[in-house]
Motif scaffolding. Structure first.
Motif, short mmCIF file in Angstrom:
data_model
loop_
_atom_site.label_atom_id
_atom_site.label_comp_id
_atom_site.label_asym_id
_atom_site.label_seq_id
_atom_site.Cartn_x
_atom_site.Cartn_y
_atom_site.Cartn_z
N GLU A 8 33.77 42.18 47.58
CA GLU A 8 34.37 43.10 48.50
C GLU A 8 35.57 43.57 48.25
O GLU A 8 36.04 44.68 48.68
CB GLU A 8 34.05 42.65 49.82
N THR A 9 36.39 42.80 47.89
CA THR A 9 37.88 42.90 47.52
C THR A 9 38.09 43.84 46.07
O THR A 9 39.07 43.99 45.89
CB THR A 9 38.59 41.53 47.44
N GLY A 10 36.93 43.79 45.53
CA GLY A 10 37.11 45.06 44.24
C GLY A 10 36.73 44.43 43.02
O GLY A 10 35.91 43.33 42.88
N ILE A 11 37.40 44.80 41.81
CA ILE A 11 37.01 44.46 40.58
C ILE A 11 37.76 43.15 39.99
O ILE A 11 38.95 43.03 40.21
CB ILE A 11 37.40 45.40 39.54
N ARG A 12 36.99 42.28 39.48
CA ARG A 12 37.84 40.96 39.19
C ARG A 12 38.34 41.21 38.04
O ARG A 12 38.22 41.77 37.12
CB ARG A 12 37.09 39.69 39.00
N VAL A 13 40.02 40.79 37.97
CA VAL A 13 40.68 40.97 36.96
C VAL A 13 41.61 39.75 36.71
O VAL A 13 41.97 38.94 37.64
CB VAL A 13 42.01 42.00 37.19
N ASP A 14 42.04 39.71 35.27
CA ASP A 14 43.03 38.42 35.19
C ASP A 14 44.33 38.90 35.74
O ASP A 14 44.89 39.97 35.72
CB ASP A 14 43.03 38.54 33.51
#
Ligand SMILES: Cc1cc2nc3c(=O)[nH]c(=O)nc-3n(C[C@H](O)[C@H](O)[C@H](O)COP(=O)(O)OP(=O)(O)OC[C@H]3O[C@@H](n4cnc5c(N)ncnc54)[C@H](O)[C@@H]3O)c2cc1C
Length: 331
Positions: free
Chosen positions: A267-273
């Protein structure tokens, strides 16, 4: 992707705070040697922080919008279109009339508001989190003669955590200026606990400022539904708050296309490094509100991420210069 003369195609999705900064910087740094494309459904960049000033009548819509076509002079091609799908395996983005392939993809598609997630919200709340609603709130304020104004936030994330405080202080100033502050009671509710700590801690400071302005704060109030007929906000444990004018932030979720294509897994968005802003997909990066970063959903954050990512991609593409680290300044 192999292109003639080693040209790279960098596609930026979204012409909000993050997308515009990334496109401007990449267009400047790469010049005509590569192709920078920005895609947004809107013709204009809309500066959302100024929605608060629309609310009070201090700005007009045309003053807070700027045509994205201005990016052309920075070597950026702008496509005004709905984005229907992103396929990180095929490395292409689907629009209604064409597919656009990329060597590098920067996703800055932000959040969408989801008023439907709180029963009664649509009928009850006028808020400055969307332009159209900010204008309806402005009209309601111009006719408001006194009563109970309630500002509040839902569970979950939303654009710009401090903005509900700014909204209540601006309403306080608005009613003072109109000489009716003594006939208006301003209340604020939040799901957060009462802050404690040093006076310079932003949340402690904001709490003190609201009290100074005689705004009543209801901490740990979790909204379950709103009854627009009774004009009542229903919270957990049968706690409720009456209102005459409700200015509640709508729930937010990642942009719909990101949920549909699976890029936004949480829900908090796209997982990124956290250091490189790279997603799990090769050459796909996410910035701004749609990136699952441990930072506020704020234009200032999107801007800083866009600056650093654009610099580092330009270094990678041109082989000139040195990459820089991302050091976010945010509250
Ligand atoms: C009332 C208010 C006050 C604020 N105050 C501040 C402040 O003081 N300071 C601060 O730093 N931030 C503030 N913000 C937050 C700030 O506006 C956002 O954090 C910022 O705009 C995020 O930038 P972004 O590029 O991630 O996304 P956005 O700016 O939301 O841009 C996303 C873009 O993607 C486009 N898009 C989405 N889906 C599609 C699709 N399927 N097809 C085509 N286009 C699509 C949208 O049209 C939009 O242009 C405020 C916001 C609000 C509402």
């Amino acid at each position: 992707m192999h292109r003639f003369n080693g040209r790279k195609q960098i596609v930026i999705l979204g012409g909000g705070c993050g997308g515009v900064v990334a496109a401007t910087q990449l267009g400047r740094k790469l010049g005509a040697d590569h192709d920078v494309i920005l895609i947004d459904r809107r013709a204009d960049h809309v500066f959302m922080p100024a929605f608060l000033f629309l609310m009070t009548g201090d700005r007009q819509p045309q003053e807070i919008c700027r045509s994205l076509s201005a990016l052309k002079k920075r070597n950026v091609k702008v496509i005004q279109s709905e984005i229907l799908d992103i396929n990180p395996v095929a490395q292409e983005v689907s629009l209604p009339k064409e597919k656009i392939s990329y060597d590098y993809l920067i996703v800055s598609l932000g959040l969408q508001t989801r008023p439907d997630l709180v029963s009664g919200f649509n009928e009850a709340s006028l808020h400055p989190w969307e332009m159209e609603s900010a204008l309806r709130l402005r009209h309601a304020l111009s006719e408001f003669r006194g009563g109970r104004v309630v500002v509040g936030v839902p569970l979950g994330l939303y654009r710009c955590p401090p903005a509900p405080y700014e909204a209540q202080w601006m309403l306080d100033g608005f009613f003072r200026q109109r000489g009716i502050r003594d006939r208006v009671q301003i209340h604020y509710f939040t799901r957060d606990p009462e802050p404690t700590g040093e006076a310079h801690d932003p949340v402690v400071w904001m709490d003190a400022e609201s009290r100074r302005r005689k705004i009543d704060i209801h901490y740990e109030f979790v909204v379950r539904s709103i009854d627009p007929v009774k004009k009542q906000i229903n919270g957990l444990y049968n706690y409720s708050l009456p209102y005459d004018l409700l200015v509640m932030v709508p729930p937010h979720r990642p942009a719909q296309v990101l949920l549909d294509c699976g890029l936004a897994e949480v829900e908090t968005g796209i997982r990124v490094d956290y250091d490189t802003l790279q997603t799990k997909w090769e050459n796909v990066f996410a910035i701004g509100d749609c990136a699952d970063m441990p930072a506020s959903k704020a234009g200032g954050v999107a801007h800083q991420e866009a600056d650093v990512l654009a610099h580092n991609l330009a270094v990678e593409i041109t082989g000139k210069g040195r990459p820089v680290d991302l050091w976010l300044h945010t509250i």
